[in-house]
Motif scaffolding. Structure first.
Motif, mmCIF file in Angstrom:
data_model
loop_
_atom_site.group_PDB
_atom_site.id
_atom_site.type_symbol
_atom_site.label_atom_id
_atom_site.label_comp_id
_atom_site.label_asym_id
_atom_site.label_seq_id
_atom_site.Cartn_x
_atom_site.Cartn_y
_atom_site.Cartn_z
ATOM 1 N N THR A 1 115.603 -72.492 47.484
ATOM 2 C CA THR A 1 116.145 -71.634 48.535
ATOM 3 C C THR A 1 117.564 -71.226 48.168
ATOM 4 O OG1 THR A 1 116.999 -73.510 49.818
ATOM 5 C CG2 THR A 1 114.747 -72.796 50.286
ATOM 6 N N ASP A 2 118.037 -70.144 48.815
ATOM 7 C CA ASP A 2 119.385 -69.664 48.532
ATOM 8 C C ASP A 2 120.390 -70.334 49.467
ATOM 9 O OD1 ASP A 2 118.920 -68.463 50.953
ATOM 10 O OD2 ASP A 2 118.990 -66.419 50.211
ATOM 11 N N ASP A 3 121.604 -69.799 49.506
ATOM 12 C CA ASP A 3 122.651 -70.443 50.296
ATOM 13 C C ASP A 3 122.479 -70.244 51.795
ATOM 14 O OD1 ASP A 3 123.196 -67.779 50.439
ATOM 15 O OD2 ASP A 3 125.198 -67.892 49.556
ATOM 16 N N GLN A 4 121.469 -69.483 52.209
ATOM 17 C CA GLN A 4 121.134 -69.337 53.620
ATOM 18 C C GLN A 4 119.765 -69.910 53.929
ATOM 19 O OE1 GLN A 4 121.998 -65.430 55.311
ATOM 20 N NE2 GLN A 4 123.370 -64.967 53.604
ATOM 21 N N SER B 1 118.784 -75.256 48.141
ATOM 22 C CA SER B 1 117.999 -76.451 47.850
ATOM 23 C C SER B 1 117.162 -76.240 46.600
ATOM 24 C CB SER B 1 117.092 -76.790 49.034
ATOM 25 O OG SER B 1 116.145 -75.767 49.262
ATOM 26 N N GLN B 2 116.849 -77.313 45.937
ATOM 27 C CA GLN B 2 116.115 -77.259 44.672
ATOM 28 C C GLN B 2 114.658 -76.863 44.891
ATOM 29 O OE1 GLN B 2 116.499 -80.927 42.575
ATOM 30 N NE2 GLN B 2 118.729 -80.869 42.501
ATOM 31 N N TYR C 1 114.909 -74.063 58.713
ATOM 32 C CA TYR C 1 115.772 -75.059 59.348
ATOM 33 C C TYR C 1 115.440 -76.484 58.931
ATOM 34 C CZ TYR C 1 117.102 -71.152 62.333
ATOM 35 O OH TYR C 1 117.558 -69.940 62.785
ATOM 36 N N ASP C 2 114.307 -76.682 58.262
ATOM 37 C CA ASP C 2 113.943 -78.028 57.833
ATOM 38 C C ASP C 2 114.549 -78.397 56.483
ATOM 39 O OD1 ASP C 2 112.460 -76.111 56.545
ATOM 40 O OD2 ASP C 2 110.618 -77.307 56.443
ATOM 41 N N ASP D 1 106.344 -72.770 64.875
ATOM 42 C CA ASP D 1 106.593 -73.791 65.888
ATOM 43 C C ASP D 1 105.305 -74.565 66.160
ATOM 44 O OD1 ASP D 1 107.581 -75.330 67.904
ATOM 45 O OD2 ASP D 1 107.773 -73.722 69.370
ATOM 46 N N PRO D 2 105.355 -75.897 66.180
ATOM 47 C CA PRO D 2 104.131 -76.683 66.450
ATOM 48 C C PRO D 2 103.488 -76.346 67.789
ATOM 49 C CG PRO D 2 105.860 -78.094 65.572
ATOM 50 C CD PRO D 2 106.490 -76.769 65.832
ATOM 51 N N VAL D 3 104.296 -76.009 68.793
ATOM 52 C CA VAL D 3 103.728 -75.664 70.102
ATOM 53 C C VAL D 3 102.876 -74.408 70.000
ATOM 54 C CG1 VAL D 3 104.274 -75.007 72.469
ATOM 55 C CG2 VAL D 3 105.623 -76.776 71.335
ATOM 56 N N VAL D 4 103.380 -73.383 69.318
ATOM 57 C CA VAL D 4 102.637 -72.131 69.173
ATOM 58 C C VAL D 4 101.366 -72.356 68.362
ATOM 59 C CG1 VAL D 4 102.736 -69.780 68.280
ATOM 60 C CG2 VAL D 4 104.745 -70.770 69.385
#
Length: 371
Positions: free
Chosen positions: A154-157, A144-145, A137-138, A80-83
């Motif tokens: 990445t996988d399906d999750q 994704s490739q 989450y991005d 997280d950018p805040v952390v």
């Protein structure tokens, strides 16, 4: 010294003469060490944090968000950018309002370091900033490739495939080694007892083998998975219970052949205990046949784990298994990188182990010589 005897030196020389086995051993050792410390290679938590002059190790310990100036007692989301801003600035209040602007100023060197409450901090991230269960989450699509952030995609999750391969390699290797060690101990012991004593002992164990070998392993595992929650230890025990029988026939045959040799009869005539004859005189003669069978055992254990995970009767889905990755590849044919990652990971692992045990077999074979 372990290599003081001439036999040990000859075995080492025979192994070193097999260059393919030597290179495979080094590659496997390096790969296994990297995977053994996977938490320091692929982790979504920083390895080390410097905050207000003190060092923290989030990869090994739990720290609440309040430790770094946050509001919650739960573990912080370190991505997280805040952390990140709170850690790098020592907990400035501006991080709650405009963390991106503060981070940009810090990266460009334009931040006013004389600001009240500012303490310079830093984070040491893992080479792969994702764990095997990190949800990204991005990512826009799942799977994704491969890209600069996710080398294997990445996988399906939306979990990083490379991180799951590293953790899965460790689980598969440790699982196979445990199965081979314990199943070999049981199988060699049973085969040695059957071959050395013979008679009614041999007949009794043969009947047990016939009954146990006719029991379908897959059905037993399906029944056990329906009754108990399958885990690493339970699956290891079930595989060991059905893997030890493969060595019994080989060891039994070697002991039946060697028990009537002159040196064995002489040892019996001198009153040498049976257990000492078995361990010191007969077992070394059975080692070549035993070691020849070990590559099949270790590849069989890895194949059994992968197959069970693929069918859904192995480790829980939360485990980073290569079999589960192969299942995802089948369910997502439009994502070939999943199939490539699963196939090459399994094939390279099995090839290295087979080449290593081929060299070990050559080392223990007294008829094998190299020039």
């Amino acid at each position: 010294m372990i290599f003081r005897s001439s036999i040990a030196r000859r075995r080492l020389e025979n192994f070193n003469a097999n260059r393919r086995a030597v290179w495979s051993l080094w590659i496997f050792i390096i790969t296994f060490i990297i995977c053994l410390f996977a938490e320091f290679v692929a982790n979504d938590k920083p390895l080390l944090i410097s905050f207000k002059g003190e060092l923290y190790t989030p990869a090994l310990n739990f720290y609440p968000e309040t430790t770094f100036g946050g509001d919650f007692e739960t573990e912080p989301e370190y991505s997280d950018p805040v952390v990140k801003c709170l850690i790098r600035t020592g907990g400035l209040e501006d991080c709650f309002d405009t963390p991106e602007d503060v981070m940009t100023a810090l990266n460009e060197g334009s931040f006013n370091t004389s600001t009240d409450g500012y303490h310079k901090g830093w984070l040491l991230l893992a080479p792969i900033p994702y764990s095997f269960n990190t949800i990204n989450y991005d990512v826009e699509t799942a799977p994704s490739q491969p890209n600069a952030k996710h080398w294997f995609g990445t996988d399906d999750q939306t979990r990083d495939v490379l991180a799951r391969v590293i953790y899965g390699f460790r689980i598969s290797t440790v699982f196979a080694l445990i199965v081979v060690v314990f199943s070999s101990l049981i199988g060699i012991t049973a085969g040695a007892v059957m071959g050395y004593f013979g008679g009614w002992v041999d007949l009794f164990f043969q009947r047990i083998l016939e009954i146990w070998s006719s029991t379908p392993m897959l059905y037993i595992i399906i029944i056990m998975s329906a009754i108990f929650t399958m885990n690493f230890v339970l699956l290891n025990i079930l595989i060991i219970l059905f893997s030890w029988m493969g060595l019994v026939g080989l060891v039994r045959a070697e002991f039946l052949r060697a028990r009537n040799f002159e040196y064995v009869r002489a040892a019996r005539a001198l009153g040498v205990p049976d257990w000492k004859i078995i361990i010191r005189h007969l077992l070394p003669n059975a080692m070549v046949a035993t070691i020849t069978f070990l590559p099949f055992q270790i590849t069989g254990a890895i194949g059994a784990l992968t197959g069970l995970d693929f069918l859904g009767f192995g480790l829980p889905p939360s485990y980073p298994s290569l079999g589960e990755l192969a299942l995802q590849a089948r369910n997502n044919l439009e994502a070939p990188w999943l199939a490539f990652a699963a196939f090459f990971s399994i094939s390279i692992m099995l090839s290295l182990l087979v080449f290593i045990f081929e060299g070990v077999r050559d080392a223990f074979d007294p008829r094998k010589t190299f020039k």
